[in-house]
Design a protein around this motif. Structure first.
Motif, short mmCIF file in Angstrom:
data_model
loop_
_atom_site.label_atom_id
_atom_site.label_comp_id
_atom_site.label_asym_id
_atom_site.label_seq_id
_atom_site.Cartn_x
_atom_site.Cartn_y
_atom_site.Cartn_z
N VAL A 30 48.49 44.93 20.49
CA VAL A 30 49.29 45.91 21.23
C VAL A 30 49.16 47.26 20.50
CG1 VAL A 30 51.60 46.56 22.04
CG2 VAL A 30 50.92 44.15 22.01
N PRO B 261 57.81 43.61 13.44
CA PRO B 261 58.29 44.99 13.42
C PRO B 261 58.72 45.52 12.06
CG PRO B 261 59.98 43.55 14.27
CD PRO B 261 58.78 42.69 14.05
N SER C 172 56.79 45.14 18.51
CA SER C 172 57.96 46.03 18.51
C SER C 172 58.38 46.39 19.94
CB SER C 172 57.65 47.31 17.73
OG SER C 172 56.64 48.05 18.37
N ALA D 190 59.57 54.83 16.42
CA ALA D 190 60.67 54.63 17.36
C ALA D 190 60.12 54.06 18.66
CB ALA D 190 61.38 55.96 17.65
N1 SAH Z 1 51.02 46.79 17.22
C1 SAH Z 1 52.35 47.37 17.14
C2 SAH Z 1 52.40 48.77 17.69
C3 SAH Z 1 51.54 49.76 16.96
S1 SAH Z 1 51.75 51.42 17.57
C4 SAH Z 1 53.34 46.44 17.82
O1 SAH Z 1 52.95 45.50 18.52
O2 SAH Z 1 54.54 46.61 17.58
C5 SAH Z 1 53.00 52.02 16.49
C6 SAH Z 1 54.29 52.22 17.24
O3 SAH Z 1 55.02 51.00 17.31
C7 SAH Z 1 55.27 53.16 16.56
O4 SAH Z 1 54.96 54.52 16.81
C8 SAH Z 1 56.56 52.77 17.24
O5 SAH Z 1 56.61 53.26 18.55
C9 SAH Z 1 56.40 51.26 17.34
N2 SAH Z 1 57.05 50.56 16.21
C10 SAH Z 1 56.48 49.64 15.40
N3 SAH Z 1 57.38 49.13 14.52
C11 SAH Z 1 58.55 49.74 14.80
C12 SAH Z 1 59.87 49.64 14.25
N4 SAH Z 1 60.14 48.81 13.24
N5 SAH Z 1 60.84 50.42 14.78
C13 SAH Z 1 60.59 51.26 15.79
N6 SAH Z 1 59.36 51.40 16.34
C14 SAH Z 1 58.36 50.65 15.87
#
Ligand code: SAH
Length: 344
Positions: A180, A100, A206, A310
């Motif tokens: 994901v 994340p 995340s 978020a």
């Molecule tokens: N493959 C990623 C998701 C990609 S889609 C995963 O598995 O986490 C991108 C979305 O992930 C963002 O719009 C948000 O909703 C979420 N996201 C990813 N990193 C984040 C973080 N550090 N804090 C909050 N939301 C996060």
């Protein structure tokens, strides 16, 4: 055991074939070492003292027989010998889940893949700021940011495939887990279609870790025994809202800020209670991490100034998180949290 040694300005002899040693050479160069090279054991057949006594010998395991006598001689002379991994087979792609956004949540496999890479194509959700300390590879930003035209998905696939066909170890570093909402499957397919060997290193998504950063468990005994992860990239259909509301488990929404209004209205229409607890966690594991707690009926106004990235959480587990939060969420804006709790 791991040791850190400052090699800046120090003489380091790197042994091993040019191909196998290329990444070790880059790593030591990046660390400021003065490098000399020996690419075959035959280059050191004489028995006399080593020509220039190095500070350290970095022995790359290149699979050639015959290095041991030289390395033994160095050790006998009190010169430390480190063993360095050989650069992997060239011309392949590794899709790496970067977690994340903090290097702390990279996997061991991710760290290894980064260290061995010749080029890294990264997104901004991955922990990109720490990359220079994790790899000596060329770093290419293919993510979106203001004033910078993002590389299109097909453009990214083309860059990856071309670099691998050019003989490079390519790492495609993505935020969270590559599978994901990460278009990882498409990138694998592009490699397969081009005959490029490809593997995937799973990452910490995340969807689970960002709620956890706010102290919210996505499941909790006797509270929720399922969680559904939904993309909020486009509004859901009425039928989808009905199904989600009917499940009775935790709902986690990624990319959901832009469609929060439709989601809240849709779930209300599908019969979910306006008192259902909701959380919006922005910038998990990053500076400025912030949690907003409200209820289904109040979230749209409570989260009016929330921005991406978020994660939204809908469900009774948000209450479990409230009890734990003081503990788990060191960097949260507690004033705001208190205000939103009191206001709801
Ligand atoms: N493959 C990623 C998701 C990609 S889609 C995963 O598995 O986490 C991108 C979305 O992930 C963002 O719009 C948000 O909703 C979420 N996201 C990813 N990193 C984040 C973080 N550090 N804090 C909050 N939301 C996060």
């Amino acid at each position: 055991m791991q040791l850190s040694i400052d090699v800046n300005g120090r003489e380091v002899l790197i042994t091993g074939s040019d191909h196998a040693a290329r990444q070790a050479v880059r790593r030591y160069e990046a660390a400021g070492a003065v490098i000399s090279r020996l690419s075959t054991p035959q280059g050191a057949h004489h028995d006399g003292p080593l020509p220039e006594r190095p500070f350290l010998v970095a022995a790359v395991d290149d699979g050639q027989p015959g290095w041991e006598p030289l390395l033994e001689r160095c050790r006998d002379n009190g010169i430390p010998v480190t063993s360095e991994p050989a650069a992997g087979a060239n011309g392949h792609v590794t899709l790496v889940g970067g977690g994340p956004g903090t290097a702390e949540l990279l996997t061991v496999a991710a760290i290894k893949a980064l260290r061995d890479a010749d080029v890294v194509f990264y997104d901004r959700l991955a922990p990109y700021q720490e990359l220079p300390s994790l790899t000596s590879a060329e770093l290419v930003d293919v993510g979106k940011r203001p004033g910078h035209h993002p590389v299109s998905q097909s453009g990214i696939e083309k860059l990856m495939v071309e670099a691998a066909l050019d003989g490079k170890n390519v790492v495609r570093l993505k935020g969270g887990d590559p599978y994901v909402f990460g278009r990882g499957g498409e990138e694998v397919a592009a490699c397969v279609a081009a005959g490029v060997p490809v593997r995937v290193v799973s990452g910490v998504t995340s969807a689970i870790s960002v709620p956890a950063a706010a102290g919210i468990p996505v499941t909790h005994r006797e509270v929720s025994h399922m969680f559904t992860v939904v993309s909020g990239h486009a509004p859901l259909t009425e039928k989808e809202h009905m199904h989600l509301a009917g499940l009775g488990g935790t709902i986690v929404v990624l990319m959901g800020i832009g469609t929060l209004h439709q989601l809240a209205a849709g779930l209300r229409k599908a019969g979910m209670s306006p008192e259902m607890p909701m959380a919006v966690i922005e910038r998990g594991y990053r500076p400025g991490q912030r949690t907003t707690i409200a209820q289904l009926g109040t979230i749209v106004s409570a989260a009016a100034d929330c921005t991406n990235p978020a994660v939204l959480v809908i469900g009774e587990v948000v209450r479990v998180g409230e009890a734990n939060r003081g503990h788990a969420e060191a960097s949260a804006d507690l004033d705001r949290l208190a205000a939103s709790l009191l206001g709801s």
